[in-house]
Scaffold this motif. Structure first.
Motif, PDB file in Angstrom:
ATOM      1  N   LEU A  81      64.617  56.143  -8.659  1.00 15.99           N
ATOM      2  CA  LEU A  81      64.460  56.124 -10.106  1.00 15.99           C
ATOM      3  C   LEU A  81      65.745  55.612 -10.728  1.00 15.99           C
ATOM      4  CD1 LEU A  81      62.413  56.924 -12.353  1.00 15.99           C
ATOM      5  CD2 LEU A  81      63.680  59.071 -12.556  1.00 15.99           C
ATOM      6  N   GLN A  82      65.650  54.500 -11.409  1.00 17.04           N
ATOM      7  CA  GLN A  82      66.795  53.910 -12.103  1.00 17.04           C
ATOM      8  C   GLN A  82      66.492  53.913 -13.593  1.00 17.04           C
ATOM      9  OE1 GLN A  82      67.893  50.130 -10.386  1.00 17.04           O
ATOM     10  NE2 GLN A  82      67.452  50.846  -8.315  1.00 17.04           N
ATOM     11  N   GLY A  83      67.173  54.792 -14.315  1.00 20.55           N
ATOM     12  CA  GLY A  83      66.827  54.980 -15.713  1.00 20.55           C
ATOM     13  C   GLY A  83      65.465  55.627 -15.812  1.00 20.55           C
ATOM     14  N   LYS A  84      64.515  54.953 -16.437  1.00 23.18           N
ATOM     15  CA  LYS A  84      63.156  55.470 -16.594  1.00 23.18           C
ATOM     16  C   LYS A  84      62.173  54.836 -15.622  1.00 23.18           C
ATOM     17  CE  LYS A  84      63.677  56.346 -21.571  1.00 23.18           C
ATOM     18  NZ  LYS A  84      63.127  56.031 -22.912  1.00 23.18           N
ATOM     19  N   TYR A  85      62.664  53.940 -14.775  1.00 26.41           N
ATOM     20  CA  TYR A  85      61.745  53.136 -13.978  1.00 26.41           C
ATOM     21  C   TYR A  85      61.939  53.297 -12.469  1.00 26.41           C
ATOM     22  CZ  TYR A  85      61.257  50.946 -18.539  1.00 26.41           C
ATOM     23  OH  TYR A  85      61.052  50.728 -19.869  1.00 26.41           O
ATOM     24  N   VAL A  86      60.828  53.135 -11.760  1.00 25.59           N
ATOM     25  CA  VAL A  86      60.850  53.165 -10.294  1.00 25.59           C
ATOM     26  C   VAL A  86      61.145  51.759  -9.795  1.00 25.59           C
ATOM     27  CG1 VAL A  86      59.523  53.652  -8.208  1.00 25.59           C
ATOM     28  CG2 VAL A  86      59.127  55.007 -10.274  1.00 25.59           C
ATOM     29  N   ARG A  87      62.133  51.660  -8.928  1.00 23.44           N
ATOM     30  CA  ARG A  87      62.491  50.358  -8.377  1.00 23.44           C
ATOM     31  C   ARG A  87      62.634  50.469  -6.853  1.00 23.44           C
ATOM     32  NH1 ARG A  87      64.600  46.776 -12.394  1.00 23.44           N
ATOM     33  NH2 ARG A  87      65.086  47.843 -14.376  1.00 23.44           N
ATOM     34  N   ALA A  88      62.271  49.395  -6.166  1.00 24.50           N
ATOM     35  CA  ALA A  88      62.509  49.324  -4.723  1.00 24.50           C
ATOM     36  C   ALA A  88      63.990  49.090  -4.482  1.00 24.50           C
ATOM     37  CB  ALA A  88      61.683  48.201  -4.109  1.00 24.50           C
ATOM     38  N   THR A  89      64.516  49.683  -3.432  1.00 23.73           N
ATOM     39  CA  THR A  89      65.948  49.586  -3.149  1.00 23.73           C
ATOM     40  C   THR A  89      66.303  48.418  -2.250  1.00 23.73           C
ATOM     41  OG1 THR A  89      65.799  50.970  -1.178  1.00 23.73           O
ATOM     42  CG2 THR A  89      66.143  52.101  -3.286  1.00 23.73           C
ATOM     43  N   GLY A  90      65.342  47.868  -1.553  1.00 29.49           N
ATOM     44  CA  GLY A  90      65.618  46.831  -0.566  1.00 29.49           C
ATOM     45  C   GLY A  90      65.606  47.365   0.852  1.00 29.49           C
ATOM     46  N   THR A  91      65.664  48.690   0.994  1.00 28.48           N
ATOM     47  CA  THR A  91      65.561  49.308   2.312  1.00 28.48           C
ATOM     48  C   THR A  91      64.135  49.166   2.830  1.00 28.48           C
ATOM     49  OG1 THR A  91      67.272  50.900   1.733  1.00 28.48           O
ATOM     50  CG2 THR A  91      65.849  51.468   3.585  1.00 28.48           C
ATOM     51  N   ASP A  92      63.985  48.891   4.113  1.00 27.67           N
ATOM     52  CA  ASP A  92      62.659  48.666   4.689  1.00 27.67           C
ATOM     53  C   ASP A  92      62.409  49.662   5.823  1.00 27.67           C
ATOM     54  OD1 ASP A  92      60.210  47.530   5.069  1.00 27.67           O
ATOM     55  OD2 ASP A  92      60.938  45.853   6.272  1.00 27.67           O
ATOM     56  N   PRO A  93      62.060  50.916   5.486  1.00 34.51           N
ATOM     57  CA  PRO A  93      61.846  51.923   6.522  1.00 34.51           C
ATOM     58  C   PRO A  93      60.482  51.774   7.182  1.00 34.51           C
ATOM     59  CG  PRO A  93      61.354  52.850   4.384  1.00 34.51           C
ATOM     60  CD  PRO A  93      61.835  51.445   4.135  1.00 34.51           C
ATOM     61  N   THR A  94      60.340  52.403   8.326  1.00 31.84           N
ATOM     62  CA  THR A  94      59.041  52.471   8.977  1.00 31.84           C
ATOM     63  C   THR A  94      58.233  53.567   8.300  1.00 31.84           C
ATOM     64  OG1 THR A  94      59.989  51.780  11.097  1.00 31.84           O
ATOM     65  CG2 THR A  94      57.838  52.882  11.158  1.00 31.84           C
ATOM     66  N   GLU A 137      74.198  52.471 -11.442  1.00 30.78           N
ATOM     67  CA  GLU A 137      74.465  53.234 -10.233  1.00 30.78           C
ATOM     68  C   GLU A 137      73.353  53.030  -9.220  1.00 30.78           C
ATOM     69  OE1 GLU A 137      74.540  57.041 -11.966  1.00 30.78           O
ATOM     70  OE2 GLU A 137      76.679  57.044 -12.336  1.00 30.78           O
ATOM     71  N   ALA A 138      72.767  51.869  -9.224  1.00 27.41           N
ATOM     72  CA  ALA A 138      71.648  51.585  -8.333  1.00 27.41           C
ATOM     73  C   ALA A 138      72.080  51.725  -6.889  1.00 27.41           C
ATOM     74  CB  ALA A 138      71.141  50.157  -8.567  1.00 27.41           C
ATOM     75  N   PRO A 139      71.198  52.239  -6.019  1.00 28.97           N
ATOM     76  CA  PRO A 139      71.546  52.414  -4.618  1.00 28.97           C
ATOM     77  C   PRO A 139      71.870  51.088  -3.952  1.00 28.97           C
ATOM     78  CG  PRO A 139      69.525  53.595  -5.180  1.00 28.97           C
ATOM     79  CD  PRO A 139      69.864  52.728  -6.342  1.00 28.97           C
ATOM     80  N   ASP A 140      72.825  51.108  -3.057  1.00 35.75           N
ATOM     81  CA  ASP A 140      73.177  49.926  -2.281  1.00 35.75           C
ATOM     82  C   ASP A 140      72.151  49.753  -1.175  1.00 35.75           C
ATOM     83  OD1 ASP A 140      74.215  47.942  -0.747  1.00 35.75           O
ATOM     84  OD2 ASP A 140      76.233  48.811  -0.568  1.00 35.75           O
ATOM     85  N   SER A 141      71.293  48.760  -1.310  1.00 34.54           N
ATOM     86  CA  SER A 141      70.188  48.590  -0.365  1.00 34.54           C
ATOM     87  C   SER A 141      70.656  48.173   1.014  1.00 34.54           C
ATOM     88  CB  SER A 141      69.204  47.541  -0.913  1.00 34.54           C
ATOM     89  OG  SER A 141      69.857  46.298  -1.056  1.00 34.54           O
ATOM     90  N   THR A 142      71.948  47.846   1.164  1.00 31.04           N
ATOM     91  CA  THR A 142      72.439  47.459   2.484  1.00 31.04           C
ATOM     92  C   THR A 142      72.803  48.653   3.323  1.00 31.04           C
ATOM     93  OG1 THR A 142      74.740  47.299   1.735  1.00 31.04           O
ATOM     94  CG2 THR A 142      73.374  45.328   1.492  1.00 31.04           C
ATOM     95  N   LYS A 143      72.828  49.819   2.698  1.00 33.49           N
ATOM     96  CA  LYS A 143      73.205  51.026   3.428  1.00 33.49           C
ATOM     97  C   LYS A 143      71.966  51.793   3.861  1.00 33.49           C
ATOM     98  CE  LYS A 143      77.554  51.634   0.931  1.00 33.49           C
ATOM     99  NZ  LYS A 143      78.347  52.565   0.082  1.00 33.49           N
ATOM    100  N   PRO A 144      71.933  52.322   5.086  1.00 27.07           N
ATOM    101  CA  PRO A 144      70.779  53.106   5.542  1.00 27.07           C
ATOM    102  C   PRO A 144      70.584  54.316   4.646  1.00 27.07           C
ATOM    103  CG  PRO A 144      72.232  52.559   7.380  1.00 27.07           C
ATOM    104  CD  PRO A 144      72.959  52.181   6.130  1.00 27.07           C
TER     105      PRO A 144
END
Length: 251
Positions: free
Chosen positions: A56-69, A167-174
């Motif tokens: 959740l970034q602000g009021k919205y749901v966003r994908a982080t770039g992480t690609d989990p199983t 403060e968006a999550p860093d999608s390069t980090k697990p």
């Protein structure tokens, strides 16, 4: 439990919720169908959040770039593919469907946890039900929840996965977007794990926690449901549905 059957900790949140929300003998839901569908939608968002795939970034749901199983790759791709970000409540309304519920049920049926019963028989159609086939996962879930509820209310904390755009999550980090954890810290055996805490919030949002655990502190559970964005979105949607039904009943 055989070697191929997941333990409680290995079940996804939608699976764990749906298992507890289903009568183990007759396979029928223990809550109204609208509550089942809406809470499963919230559980899918919670699962993707805990995997670090969305946040959740602000009021919205966003994908982080992480690609989990995950079994919810399709739902993750829907979020990724939106040209405009949407609110949690909007996503709950989109994921609120019979197809999502059935997909989770069928996934558990393929694991031997529940049994698919119903459909066409002697030219007559019967409602599909999912009675429990392996009772060990349900028992393990109930044990974990009971242990969590028996502890201090302060031990039950909603995951802090909310972030502003800056403060968006860093999608390069697990695990980007997932609740913060200290890598060197050893988990307290008495502190409930985050999935159990979120499951408690989901059960409370659906109105099921008090039925399963009559002695539970529902006040603290309600706070949990409001404090975590996926369960808050599901609870808000359920509240509107219940109000609409109450108004329709008075007409």
């Amino acid at each position: 439990m055989n070697a191929e059957t997941p333990k409680a900790a290995e079940l996804s949140l939608p699976q764990a919720f749906l298992l507890l929300a289903t009568n183990d003998k007759n396979g029928k839901p223990e809550v109204p169908l609208f509550a089942l569908r809406t809470t499963v939608a919230g559980a899918i968002l919670a699962e993707l959040d805990l995997l670090g795939a969305v946040g959740l970034q602000g009021k919205y749901v966003r994908a982080t770039g992480t690609d989990p199983t995950t079994d919810f790759q399709h739902e993750l791709e829907l979020i990724r593919g939106k040209s405009r970000p949407r609110t949690p409540k909007w996503w709950v309304s989109v994921l609120d469907s019979r197809a999502e519920v059935q997909s989770v049920y069928e996934g558990m049926a393929s694991l031997g946890i529940v049994e698919h019963v119903g459909e066409k028989h002697l030219s007559r159609f019967r409602p599909v039900r999912y009675p429990h086939k392996d009772h060990a996962p349900e028992a393990a879930l109930l044990e974990k929840i009971e242990a969590a509820l028996s502890g201090a209310p302060a031990d039950l904390e909603a995951p802090d996965s909310e972030a502003t755009d800056a403060e968006a999550p860093d999608s390069t980090k697990p695990g980007a977007g997932a609740p913060d954890a200290k890598p060197d810290a050893k988990p307290d055996a008495k502190t409930p794990d985050v999935r159990t805490t979120v499951l408690i919030a989901l059960l409370q949002a659906a109105g099921l926690l008090g039925k399963l655990f009559p002695a539970a502190d529902l006040t603290r559970a309600s706070e949990l449901a409001r404090d975590y964005w996926p369960t808050r979105a599901a609870e808000d949607e359920l509240r509107l549905t219940r109000l609409a039904e109450e108004e329709a009943a008075t007409l």
